[in-house]
Enzyme design. Structure first.
Site, short mmCIF file in Angstrom:
data_model
loop_
_atom_site.label_atom_id
_atom_site.label_comp_id
_atom_site.label_asym_id
_atom_site.label_seq_id
_atom_site.Cartn_x
_atom_site.Cartn_y
_atom_site.Cartn_z
N VAL A 61 32.91 -11.53 16.98
CA VAL A 61 34.19 -10.82 17.06
C VAL A 61 34.15 -9.78 18.19
O VAL A 61 35.09 -9.67 18.98
CB VAL A 61 34.51 -10.15 15.70
CG1 VAL A 61 35.70 -9.20 15.82
CG2 VAL A 61 34.78 -11.21 14.65
N ARG B 23 31.91 -25.60 0.37
CA ARG B 23 31.56 -26.96 0.77
C ARG B 23 32.81 -27.79 0.48
O ARG B 23 33.23 -27.89 -0.65
CB ARG B 23 30.37 -27.48 -0.05
CG ARG B 23 29.10 -26.64 0.13
CD ARG B 23 27.89 -27.34 -0.46
NE ARG B 23 26.75 -26.45 -0.64
CZ ARG B 23 25.86 -26.15 0.31
NH1 ARG B 23 25.98 -26.65 1.50
NH2 ARG B 23 24.84 -25.34 0.06
N ASP C 10 17.55 -22.81 5.49
CA ASP C 10 16.64 -23.96 5.49
C ASP C 10 15.84 -24.14 6.79
O ASP C 10 14.81 -24.82 6.78
CB ASP C 10 17.41 -25.26 5.23
CG ASP C 10 18.05 -25.29 3.86
OD1 ASP C 10 17.73 -24.40 3.04
OD2 ASP C 10 18.87 -26.18 3.60
N ARG D 213 3.06 -21.99 -15.95
CA ARG D 213 4.45 -21.54 -15.99
C ARG D 213 5.14 -22.05 -14.73
O ARG D 213 4.48 -22.31 -13.70
CB ARG D 213 4.56 -20.00 -16.01
CG ARG D 213 4.08 -19.35 -17.29
CD ARG D 213 5.03 -19.62 -18.45
NE ARG D 213 4.66 -18.89 -19.65
CZ ARG D 213 3.84 -19.35 -20.61
NH1 ARG D 213 3.28 -20.55 -20.48
NH2 ARG D 213 3.58 -18.61 -21.68
N HIS E 159 18.64 -19.19 -5.97
CA HIS E 159 19.57 -18.53 -5.05
C HIS E 159 19.20 -17.09 -4.70
O HIS E 159 19.83 -16.50 -3.81
CB HIS E 159 20.99 -18.60 -5.61
CG HIS E 159 21.53 -19.99 -5.59
ND1 HIS E 159 21.13 -20.95 -6.49
CD2 HIS E 159 22.38 -20.61 -4.72
CE1 HIS E 159 21.73 -22.10 -6.21
NE2 HIS E 159 22.49 -21.93 -5.15
O1 F6P Z 1 21.36 -25.29 2.58
C1 F6P Z 1 21.05 -24.11 1.95
C2 F6P Z 1 20.72 -24.34 0.52
O2 F6P Z 1 20.41 -23.12 -0.08
C3 F6P Z 1 19.59 -25.35 0.25
O3 F6P Z 1 18.32 -24.78 0.44
C4 F6P Z 1 19.89 -25.78 -1.16
O4 F6P Z 1 19.41 -27.07 -1.40
C5 F6P Z 1 21.38 -25.76 -1.21
O5 F6P Z 1 21.80 -24.89 -0.18
C6 F6P Z 1 21.96 -25.31 -2.51
O6 F6P Z 1 23.33 -25.39 -2.40
P1 F6P Z 1 24.45 -24.79 -3.37
O7 F6P Z 1 23.80 -24.06 -4.47
O8 F6P Z 1 25.27 -23.91 -2.51
O9 F6P Z 1 25.21 -25.97 -3.82
#
Ligand code: F6P
Length: 359
Positions: free
Chosen positions: A63, A111, A167, A283, A289
């Site tokens: 930006v 997505r 990734d 374990r 996330h």
């Molecule tokens: O591409 C990033 C990533 O975190 C991957 O490592 C993982 O497989 C995927 O996204 C998980 O995607 P989401 O939880 O957003 O569907």
């Protein structure tokens, strides 16, 4: 045939070397763009796919570079879904204040299933045109860049990508924005797991993200001192783990780092199957996330700033359908299609090193 030309551009001191890649088939289009692109008045920016720490720092750089160059910039919210729905917001230098340190993405992300259809992309292109958007900067990973490639091929919308994914699996850049933060978050977690693993003499199976690639697992495993690192790039992981955990009547704590996607059923299933052979308490921790959130590291912020700014400069210099990546410290433009079609290899010497160090 794809030709690759490395040229030095005296554009800005931070855009020191740009590799131009283009095919003969696109020469006419490239010429047209070069003649017309300096007239570009308005660009759009979006984040798409999985968020990554540093996306906001990239957005800020994009930006502000656009503003510095006198170009209008519009934010497209919720990735390709927002492009289809017309979810646009005008941005200026002050709209990106105080976000450099924040994880997630100010623009939101998604997505998009609809964008995978030709009709969805046609709607998106029509919306961009109605807004007077003449070029795009896309921040994301391989799904984002597949979408950008299609948008370019079907609707001739000039696009430059900024690699933003934890990734690190994009061809054309040594590192992606978000990767450094993610591996540091994971290593911090493994250090804590190691304390409790040691206290109980347990085996811990720690699953890390990375979809189909072992970059995160490999770096995190080495930095966390893992006894074994399972990555999809290696075959026979199961047998190797079994041997490692049973050799010499081993009775001490161990950390096994596993890249998601390495075993069907993930770390939980692997641990259950392995317990038939390894008679130590175990374990499983799936870091999940937690690796995607948090404040970006300095390294991610600098990379985001450099590549975000370079992407705008590239667009203004008639580069299109490319990703701005960093290779050996230099900004390099790679054809967008190559970034997701070609496979970036993990460093085999690191795989060997991990085996030596876990003796
Ligand atoms: O591409 C990033 C990533 O975190 C991957 O490592 C993982 O497989 C995927 O996204 C998980 O995607 P989401 O939880 O957003 O569907």
């Amino acid at each position: 045939m794809i030709t690759q030309i490395i040229i030095k551009l005296q554009v800005e001191p931070h855009v020191r070397q740009i590799g131009l890649h283009f095919g003969a088939i696109n020469d006419k289009f490239m010429r047209f763009l070069k003649e017309n692109m300096s007239k570009i008045k308005k660009i759009g920016v979006y984040t798409s796919g999985g968020d990554a720490p540093g996306m906001n720092a990239a957005l800020r750089a994009i930006v502000r570079t656009a503003a510095y160059r006198g170009i209008d910039i519009v934010g497209i919210q919720h990735g390709y879904n927002g492009m289809i729905k017309g979810d646009f917001v005008p941005l200026g230098p002050r709209s990106v204040s105080n976000i450099i340190q924040r994880g997630g993405t100010l623009l939101k992300t998604a997505r998009s299933q609809e964008f995978m259809t030709r009709e969805g992309r046609a709607k998106a292109a029509a919306n961009l045109k109605s807004q007077g958007i003449e070029g795009l900067v896309a921040i994301g990973g391989n799904g984002t860049f597949q979408g950008a490639t299609l948008l370019h091929d079907e609707h001739m919308i000039p696009t430059v990508g900024v690699p933003g994914t934890i990734d690190n699996d994009l061809y054309g850049t040594d590192f992606t924005v978000g990767y450094d933060t993610a591996i540091n978050t994971a290593v911090e977690a493994i250090d804590k797991i190691r304390d409790t693993a040691d206290a109980h003499d347990r085996v811990f199976y720690v699953e890390v993200m990375g979809r189909d690639a072992g970059f995160i697992a490999l770096d995190v495993g080495i930095a966390g001192g893992a006894e074994y690192i399972a990555i999809p790039e290696i075959e026979e992981n199961f047998e190797a783990i079994r041997q490692k955990l049973t050799s010499g009547g081993r009775q001490r704590s161990s950390i096994v780092v596993i890249a998601e996607g390495c075993f069907k059923g993930g770390a939980v299933d692997l641990a259950r199957r392995m317990s038939e052979f390894v008679h130590l308490h175990y374990r499983v921790t799936v870091l999940g996330h937690i690796q995607r959130g948090g404040s970006p590291t300095a390294r991610d912020r600098v990379l985001a700033a450099k590549l975000g700014s370079a992407a705008v400069e590239a667009l203004l210099h008639a580069e299109t359908n490319v990703m701005a990546g960093e290779i050996n410290g230099n900004v390099v433009l790679t054809p967008m299609r190559d970034t997701w079609e070609k496979k970036k290899a993990v460093d085999n010497s690191l795989v060997e090193l991990s085996q030596v160090l876990s003796i």
